[in-house]
Design a protein around this motif. Sequence first.
Motif, PDB file in Angstrom:
ATOM      1  N   PRO A  23       0.793  -1.242   0.000  1.00  0.00           N
ATOM      2  CA  PRO A  23       0.000   0.000   0.000  1.00  0.00           C
ATOM      3  C   PRO A  23       0.822   1.288   0.000  1.00  0.00           C
ATOM      4  N   PHE A  24       1.996   1.228  -0.605  1.00  0.00           N
ATOM      5  CA  PHE A  24       2.870   2.401  -0.725  1.00  0.00           C
ATOM      6  C   PHE A  24       3.570   2.376  -2.087  1.00  0.00           C
ATOM      7  N   ALA A  25       4.235   3.467  -2.406  1.00  0.00           N
ATOM      8  CA  ALA A  25       4.909   3.613  -3.698  1.00  0.00           C
ATOM      9  C   ALA A  25       6.015   2.571  -3.909  1.00  0.00           C
ATOM     10  N   GLY A  27       9.692   1.075  -4.830  1.00  0.00           N
ATOM     11  CA  GLY A  27      11.050   1.491  -4.516  1.00  0.00           C
ATOM     12  C   GLY A  27      11.267   1.948  -3.087  1.00  0.00           C
ATOM     13  N   GLY A  28      10.242   1.878  -2.257  1.00  0.00           N
ATOM     14  CA  GLY A  28      10.345   2.312  -0.857  1.00  0.00           C
ATOM     15  C   GLY A  28      10.557   1.138   0.086  1.00  0.00           C
ATOM     16  N   PRO A  29      10.469   1.404   1.393  1.00  0.00           N
ATOM     17  CA  PRO A  29      10.771   0.367   2.391  1.00  0.00           C
ATOM     18  C   PRO A  29       9.859  -0.864   2.324  1.00  0.00           C
ATOM     19  N   THR A  30       8.551  -0.671   2.251  1.00  0.00           N
ATOM     20  CA  THR A  30       7.639  -1.816   2.231  1.00  0.00           C
ATOM     21  C   THR A  30       7.829  -2.595   0.934  1.00  0.00           C
ATOM     22  N   ASP A  31       7.988  -1.865  -0.148  1.00  0.00           N
ATOM     23  CA  ASP A  31       8.214  -2.470  -1.454  1.00  0.00           C
ATOM     24  C   ASP A  31       9.514  -3.300  -1.463  1.00  0.00           C
ATOM     25  N   ASN A  32      10.551  -2.787  -0.824  1.00  0.00           N
ATOM     26  CA  ASN A  32      11.821  -3.520  -0.761  1.00  0.00           C
ATOM     27  C   ASN A  32      11.656  -4.859  -0.058  1.00  0.00           C
ATOM     28  N   MET A  79       1.715  -5.399   4.630  1.00  0.00           N
ATOM     29  CA  MET A  79       1.599  -4.086   5.282  1.00  0.00           C
ATOM     30  C   MET A  79       2.384  -4.132   6.589  1.00  0.00           C
ATOM     31  N   HIS A  80       2.528  -2.969   7.207  1.00  0.00           N
ATOM     32  CA  HIS A  80       3.301  -2.904   8.448  1.00  0.00           C
ATOM     33  C   HIS A  80       2.451  -2.373   9.602  1.00  0.00           C
ATOM     34  N   ALA A  81       3.135  -1.918  10.651  1.00  0.00           N
ATOM     35  CA  ALA A  81       2.484  -1.416  11.863  1.00  0.00           C
ATOM     36  C   ALA A  81       1.322  -0.457  11.596  1.00  0.00           C
ATOM     37  N   ASN A 143       6.496  12.742   5.109  1.00  0.00           N
ATOM     38  CA  ASN A 143       5.993  11.442   5.547  1.00  0.00           C
ATOM     39  C   ASN A 143       5.148  10.811   4.445  1.00  0.00           C
ATOM     40  N   ALA A 144       4.739   9.565   4.690  1.00  0.00           N
ATOM     41  CA  ALA A 144       3.974   8.826   3.678  1.00  0.00           C
ATOM     42  C   ALA A 144       2.478   8.864   3.968  1.00  0.00           C
ATOM     43  N   GLY A 145       2.020   9.955   4.579  1.00  0.00           N
ATOM     44  CA  GLY A 145       0.598  10.106   4.853  1.00  0.00           C
ATOM     45  C   GLY A 145       0.247   9.686   6.269  1.00  0.00           C
ATOM     46  N   GLY A 147      -0.834   7.847   9.363  1.00  0.00           N
ATOM     47  CA  GLY A 147      -0.876   6.429   9.697  1.00  0.00           C
ATOM     48  C   GLY A 147       0.323   5.656   9.176  1.00  0.00           C
ATOM     49  N   ALA A 148       1.098   6.262   8.287  1.00  0.00           N
ATOM     50  CA  ALA A 148       2.310   5.601   7.778  1.00  0.00           C
ATOM     51  C   ALA A 148       3.357   5.569   8.892  1.00  0.00           C
ATOM     52  N   ALA A 149       4.324   4.686   8.752  1.00  0.00           N
ATOM     53  CA  ALA A 149       5.385   4.563   9.752  1.00  0.00           C
ATOM     54  C   ALA A 149       6.100   5.900   9.943  1.00  0.00           C
ATOM     55  N   LYS A 171       3.002   9.518  -1.276  1.00  0.00           N
ATOM     56  CA  LYS A 171       2.350   8.198  -1.372  1.00  0.00           C
ATOM     57  C   LYS A 171       3.245   7.065  -0.882  1.00  0.00           C
ATOM     58  N   GLY A 172       4.360   7.417  -0.345  1.00  0.00           N
ATOM     59  CA  GLY A 172       5.321   6.455   0.172  1.00  0.00           C
ATOM     60  C   GLY A 172       6.589   7.222   0.442  1.00  0.00           C
ATOM     61  N   THR A 173       7.535   6.607   1.150  1.00  0.00           N
ATOM     62  CA  THR A 173       8.758   7.364   1.430  1.00  0.00           C
ATOM     63  C   THR A 173       9.771   7.286   0.288  1.00  0.00           C
ATOM     64  N   ALA A 174       9.500   6.481  -0.747  1.00  0.00           N
ATOM     65  CA  ALA A 174      10.377   6.512  -1.930  1.00  0.00           C
ATOM     66  C   ALA A 174      10.305   7.894  -2.606  1.00  0.00           C
ATOM     67  N   PRO A 175       9.132   8.384  -2.948  1.00  0.00           N
ATOM     68  CA  PRO A 175       9.073   9.756  -3.506  1.00  0.00           C
ATOM     69  C   PRO A 175       9.497  10.827  -2.502  1.00  0.00           C
ATOM     70  N   ASP A 190      12.429   7.596   8.629  1.00  0.00           N
ATOM     71  CA  ASP A 190      12.087   6.519   7.689  1.00  0.00           C
ATOM     72  C   ASP A 190      12.827   5.231   8.053  1.00  0.00           C
ATOM     73  N   GLN A 191      12.267   4.125   7.581  1.00  0.00           N
ATOM     74  CA  GLN A 191      12.795   2.809   7.911  1.00  0.00           C
ATOM     75  C   GLN A 191      14.153   2.549   7.251  1.00  0.00           C
ATOM     76  N   THR A 192      14.984   1.759   7.942  1.00  0.00           N
ATOM     77  CA  THR A 192      16.325   1.436   7.428  1.00  0.00           C
ATOM     78  C   THR A 192      16.256   0.690   6.099  1.00  0.00           C
TER      79      THR A 192
HETATM   80  C1  MLT Z   1       6.719   2.963   2.298  1.00  0.00           C
HETATM   81  O1  MLT Z   1       6.871   1.833   1.844  1.00  0.00           O
HETATM   82  O2  MLT Z   1       6.679   3.969   1.579  1.00  0.00           O
HETATM   83  C2  MLT Z   1       6.673   3.141   3.786  1.00  0.00           C
HETATM   84  O3  MLT Z   1       6.521   1.995   4.510  1.00  0.00           O
HETATM   85  C3  MLT Z   1       6.011   4.381   4.162  1.00  0.00           C
HETATM   86  C4  MLT Z   1       5.837   4.594   5.628  1.00  0.00           C
HETATM   87  O4  MLT Z   1       5.033   3.877   6.216  1.00  0.00           O
HETATM   88  O5  MLT Z   1       6.436   5.512   6.174  1.00  0.00           O
END
Ligand code: MLT
Length: 311
Positions: A23-25, A27-32, A79-81, A143-145, A147-149, A171-175, A190-192
């Motif tokens: 549920p995020f853009a 190239g970002g953390p969740t996508d990775n 999804m995450h936390a 931030n990514a909106g 409720g995002a991490a 829409k995610g921390t990649a952008p 942002d996440q490592t």
């Molecule tokens: C992401 O994949 O963009 C993140 O997990 C966004 C976030 O929750 O901060």
Amino acid sequence: SAMLATGAAQADYPDRPINMVVPFAAGGPTDNVARSLAEAMRPALGQTVVVENKGGAGGTIGTTQVARAQPDGYSVLLMHAGFSTAPSLYKNPGYDPYKSFEPIGLVVDVPMTIIARSDFPPNNIKELAEYVKQNKDKVSLANAGIGAASHLCGTMLVEALGVQLLTIPYKGTAPAMNDLLGKQVDLMCDQTTNTTQQIESGKVKAYAVTSLQRVPTLSKLPTMDESGYKGFEVGIWHGMWVPKGTPKPVVDKLVKSLQAGLADPKFQERMKQLGATVLTSEANPQSLEAKVKQQVPQWAELFKKAGVEQQ
Ligand code: MLT
């Protein structure tokens, strides 16, 4: 009969590619995490897992899409936390964290980092605290909106620093990272899994990590806790879900495949490089269900204390 047909379909599962919604853009953390996991689960499933990025509204849009999908095992949510925070942040998040899904299991736990554009003046967390006080209303936080991490951690950071920041949602921390690299925004938590490489190459400034212990791959970075913000801790657990009503044999197959994926040495190595901990012993429905039950009220309490209003 229809029942036999359903039984046969379950026995053959999966006989076509599975859609994994992030549920995020891209190239970002969740996508990775999702793309590594999709690859790692493939042998056990005998099918490809295709990642679909559906960002927006802190992850609630993509999460809701899976809540409403056919419960046939071909729509999976990674999804995450943030899954457990949306119910207290949105009047209508679009899903019920207790009723809309069948839990598959926990996946990884990821620490966060407080970072800034490379030419942002403060050089450590102490200077950052001073700087934001002197530059009230001028410092921007990506931030990514809601409720995002990155929003959860950002909320804790604002509380800790005692100063409001101008938040900019993506829409995610990649952008968001792109804008940080382009020096269009000042700060982000942002996440490592998204920041390790940029920190190592010096493309962003890093102040601290949000785990209570230092992160081995970023061992020079102090924790927030040791930097004077006692007890400042946020770890982003990730989980996998399918829509409520997904047949038990399908759920079982996904649980087994998740466990096989987490055991894959390549997946483990990649997660280690990115600072993530693989939650091998919690990769089961009971552990994820327990996690959500514990986390929903915990975050609700934090938002209430911080005075965060529902959207
Ligand atoms: C992401 O994949 O963009 C993140 O997990 C966004 C976030 O929750 O901060």
